[in-house]
Scaffold this active site. Structure first.
Site, PDB file in Angstrom:
ATOM      1  N   CYS A 111       0.820  -1.220   0.000  1.00 49.94           N
ATOM      2  CA  CYS A 111       0.000   0.000   0.000  1.00 49.94           C
ATOM      3  C   CYS A 111       0.852   1.268   0.000  1.00 49.94           C
ATOM      4  O   CYS A 111       0.338   2.358  -0.223  1.00 49.94           O
ATOM      5  CB  CYS A 111      -0.946  -0.013   1.194  1.00 49.94           C
ATOM      6  SG  CYS A 111      -1.964  -1.487   1.180  1.00 49.94           S
ATOM      7  N   HIS A 252      -3.198   6.857   2.456  1.00 53.01           N
ATOM      8  CA  HIS A 252      -3.628   5.563   1.924  1.00 53.01           C
ATOM      9  C   HIS A 252      -4.983   5.235   2.548  1.00 53.01           C
ATOM     10  O   HIS A 252      -5.165   5.342   3.751  1.00 53.01           O
ATOM     11  CB  HIS A 252      -2.603   4.482   2.277  1.00 53.01           C
ATOM     12  CG  HIS A 252      -3.125   3.104   2.062  1.00 53.01           C
ATOM     13  ND1 HIS A 252      -3.709   2.719   0.869  1.00 53.01           N
ATOM     14  CD2 HIS A 252      -3.194   2.024   2.879  1.00 53.01           C
ATOM     15  CE1 HIS A 252      -4.098   1.456   0.965  1.00 53.01           C
ATOM     16  NE2 HIS A 252      -3.803   1.013   2.175  1.00 53.01           N
ATOM     17  N   ASN A 282     -10.139  -0.187  -0.252  1.00 56.06           N
ATOM     18  CA  ASN A 282      -8.677  -0.190  -0.168  1.00 56.06           C
ATOM     19  C   ASN A 282      -8.121  -0.736  -1.474  1.00 56.06           C
ATOM     20  O   ASN A 282      -8.254  -1.924  -1.761  1.00 56.06           O
ATOM     21  CB  ASN A 282      -8.259  -1.062   1.028  1.00 56.06           C
ATOM     22  CG  ASN A 282      -6.748  -1.142   1.201  1.00 56.06           C
ATOM     23  OD1 ASN A 282      -5.992  -0.763   0.316  1.00 56.06           O
ATOM     24  ND2 ASN A 282      -6.319  -1.661   2.343  1.00 56.06           N
TER      25      ASN A 282
HETATM   26  O1  UT7 Z   1      -3.849  -1.665   3.474  1.00 57.59           O
HETATM   27  C1  UT7 Z   1      -2.818  -1.647   4.399  1.00 57.59           C
HETATM   28  C2  UT7 Z   1      -2.783  -2.780   5.349  1.00 57.59           C
HETATM   29  N1  UT7 Z   1      -4.063  -3.111   5.917  1.00 57.59           N
HETATM   30  C3  UT7 Z   1      -4.680  -2.351   6.841  1.00 57.59           C
HETATM   31  O2  UT7 Z   1      -4.240  -1.280   7.195  1.00 57.59           O
HETATM   32  C4  UT7 Z   1      -5.895  -2.949   7.458  1.00 57.59           C
HETATM   33  C5  UT7 Z   1      -6.005  -2.557   8.895  1.00 57.59           C
HETATM   34  N2  UT7 Z   1      -7.048  -3.266   9.589  1.00 57.59           N
HETATM   35  C6  UT7 Z   1      -8.358  -2.957   9.492  1.00 57.59           C
HETATM   36  O3  UT7 Z   1      -8.736  -2.088   8.740  1.00 57.59           O
HETATM   37  C7  UT7 Z   1      -9.310  -3.677  10.417  1.00 57.59           C
HETATM   38  O4  UT7 Z   1      -8.564  -4.445  11.334  1.00 57.59           O
HETATM   39  C8  UT7 Z   1     -10.347  -4.591   9.695  1.00 57.59           C
HETATM   40  C9  UT7 Z   1     -11.335  -3.749   8.942  1.00 57.59           C
HETATM   41  C10 UT7 Z   1      -9.632  -5.525   8.724  1.00 57.59           C
HETATM   42  C11 UT7 Z   1     -11.097  -5.420  10.725  1.00 57.59           C
HETATM   43  O5  UT7 Z   1     -11.724  -4.571  11.673  1.00 57.59           O
HETATM   44  P1  UT7 Z   1     -11.512  -4.819  13.235  1.00 57.59           P
HETATM   45  O6  UT7 Z   1     -12.331  -3.812  13.923  1.00 57.59           O
HETATM   46  O7  UT7 Z   1     -10.041  -4.829  13.521  1.00 57.59           O
HETATM   47  O8  UT7 Z   1     -12.159  -6.238  13.434  1.00 57.59           O
HETATM   48  P2  UT7 Z   1     -11.519  -7.542  14.095  1.00 57.59           P
HETATM   49  O9  UT7 Z   1     -10.600  -8.232  13.138  1.00 57.59           O
HETATM   50  O10 UT7 Z   1     -10.997  -7.227  15.463  1.00 57.59           O
HETATM   51  O11 UT7 Z   1     -12.820  -8.434  14.267  1.00 57.59           O
HETATM   52  C12 UT7 Z   1     -13.890  -8.040  15.153  1.00 57.59           C
HETATM   53  C13 UT7 Z   1     -15.055  -8.991  14.948  1.00 57.59           C
HETATM   54  C14 UT7 Z   1     -14.657 -10.458  15.002  1.00 57.59           C
HETATM   55  O12 UT7 Z   1     -15.727 -11.162  15.607  1.00 57.59           O
HETATM   56  P3  UT7 Z   1     -15.667 -11.580  17.151  1.00 57.59           P
HETATM   57  O13 UT7 Z   1     -14.449 -12.436  17.293  1.00 57.59           O
HETATM   58  O14 UT7 Z   1     -15.570 -10.289  17.915  1.00 57.59           O
HETATM   59  O15 UT7 Z   1     -16.972 -12.313  17.353  1.00 57.59           O
HETATM   60  C15 UT7 Z   1     -14.575 -10.859  13.549  1.00 57.59           C
HETATM   61  O16 UT7 Z   1     -14.793 -12.226  13.358  1.00 57.59           O
HETATM   62  O17 UT7 Z   1     -15.624  -8.776  13.661  1.00 57.59           O
HETATM   63  C16 UT7 Z   1     -15.710 -10.038  12.957  1.00 57.59           C
HETATM   64  N3  UT7 Z   1     -15.549  -9.771  11.529  1.00 57.59           N
HETATM   65  C17 UT7 Z   1     -16.606  -9.503  10.746  1.00 57.59           C
HETATM   66  N4  UT7 Z   1     -17.921  -9.416  10.982  1.00 57.59           N
HETATM   67  C18 UT7 Z   1     -18.719  -9.121   9.945  1.00 57.59           C
HETATM   68  C19 UT7 Z   1     -14.406  -9.734  10.798  1.00 57.59           C
HETATM   69  N5  UT7 Z   1     -14.709  -9.427   9.528  1.00 57.59           N
HETATM   70  C20 UT7 Z   1     -16.060  -9.282   9.460  1.00 57.59           C
HETATM   71  C21 UT7 Z   1     -16.954  -8.969   8.416  1.00 57.59           C
HETATM   72  N6  UT7 Z   1     -18.271  -8.880   8.710  1.00 57.59           N
HETATM   73  N7  UT7 Z   1     -16.544  -8.726   7.170  1.00 57.59           N
END
Ligand code: UT7
Length: 325
Positions: A111, A252, A282
């Site tokens: 990125c 980004h 993204n």
């Molecule tokens: O591009 C450069 C590199 N990448 C980035 O900079 C990405 C940075 N990270 C992010 O943007 C975020 O971490 C994400 C958008 C990828 C994820 O958001 P988050 O708030 O960090 O969610 P999480 O991974 O902590 O997951 C929270 C919950 C989990 O459920 P439980 O364990 O709390 O029951 C996940 O299983 O959200 C669940 N989850 C979803 N639920 C519905 C994960 N993906 C989804 C989804 N829809 N698509």
């Protein structure tokens, strides 16, 4: 000689995928995606390739410039989704636009690919090696996304955009400075394991779904805000400016919450922050130039403005640049 952005251009594939479309594919919801990322739609290249997107962006840049393809001396394509493992995507773009007097190559910095590429083109121009460069970020991430993995497939999109960088005999304008960082201790945070020399193409890598993006999103998220704010401060210090001098921050577009977190940390009002993640998602190396192109064409960025670029990507790369437009 300084290097100044004299034109921008972009191309987005026609097909749009909404969060509601994704609801039908994986266990997710429009509400979750919007709340956690800020994304509403993304463009998907189901027929076009990375070089085709990049070439269309290149033609848009040229249309907005006073140069023609034969004037171009350097083409850099920032991408993690190249046309082929070899040769470089830049050569396919060169052929498609007819820029036969240029030389070209690709840069993979995930990125941060656009900012890394801009720094390379800037150095070539400052050294006198070339007078101009097309710097384009182009991605077809939909082709390396695991459409069964809801934690990654909802956040990525496809597109291409870039700039024409030209030598100017005025050291008060253009790219004032850039700072780049990487840290190879975190390569496991975001990786496409195969195919490569470690895991060549085999039935096993396909079965294990190792040909798709694997990301530890939450761990990546936690490192992003501090790193982006830090490198932005570093580059501003180097040019003797501070956040109060910044007219526009173009980051980004990985997650709206990351961008808002950076703005809050450095005390920048959100009305000075360009947001396109809602409609582009993204797009890795394409995200900053897509945002820049939109901000410039919509009349937000104006001649003389101080524009702060910053990026954060796999795994890990982060960077920032200051431009006087
Ligand atoms: O591009 C450069 C590199 N990448 C980035 O900079 C990405 C940075 N990270 C992010 O943007 C975020 O971490 C994400 C958008 C990828 C994820 O958001 P988050 O708030 O960090 O969610 P999480 O991974 O902590 O997951 C929270 C919950 C989990 O459920 P439980 O364990 O709390 O029951 C996940 O299983 O959200 C669940 N989850 C979803 N639920 C519905 C994960 N993906 C989804 C989804 N829809 N698509």
């Amino acid at each position: 000689m300084n290097a100044k952005i004299t034109a921008t251009g972009a191309y987005l594939p026609e097909k749009i995928m909404t969060n509601f479309d994704l609801e039908k594919m994986v266990d997710t919801s429009d509400e979750w995606i919007k709340q956690r990322t800020g994304i509403e739609i993304r463009h998907i290249a189901d027929k076009e390739t990375t070089a085709e997107l990049a070439a269309k962006a290149a033609l848009d840049i040229l249309k907005n410039s006073r140069l023609s393809a034969s004037d171009i001396e350097l083409i850099i394509i920032a991408t993690v989704t190249p046309e082929h493992p070899l040769p470089a995507t830049a050569l396919f773009v060169q052929e498609k636009i007819g820029a036969y007097n240029a030389f070209g190559f690709d840069i993979n910095a995930a990125c941060s690919g656009f900012t890394y590429s801009l720094s390379v083109a800037n150095a070539y121009i400052r050294s006198g090696m070339v007078k101009n460069a097309l710097v384009i970020g182009a991605e077809t991430l939909s082709k390396i996304v695991d459409w069964q993995d809801r934690s990654t497939c909802v956040i990525f999109g496809d597109g291409a955009a870039g700039v024409l960088l030209e030598a100017v005999d005025d050291d008060s304008v253009g790219v004032l400075d850039m700072v780049l960082h990487s840290d190879g201790r975190y390569t496991d945070l975001m990786i496409v394991p195969a195919p490569g020399s470690r895991y060549p193409c085999s039935e096993e890598v396909i079965k294990n779904r190792d040909i798709y993006i694997k990301m530890k999103g939450n761990e990546t998220f936690k490192m992003a805000i501090r790193s982006i704010a830090g490198v932005s401060q570093e580059v501003l210090d180097r040019v003797g400016l501070n956040f109060g001098d910044v007219d526009w921050m173009v980051s980004h577009q990985a997650n709206r919450r990351i961008i808002e977190g950076v703005a809050k940390r450095v005390g920048l009002d959100m009305n000075k922050v360009i947001i396109t993640i809602d409609r582009h998602a993204n797009t890795a190396a394409a995200s900053i130039p897509l945002a820049l192109d939109w901000a410039y064409k919509s009349g937000k960025i104006k001649e003389g403005d101080i524009v702060l670029l910053n990026s954060f990507g796999a795994s890990l790369t982060w960077s920032a640049g200051v431009i006087r437009w």
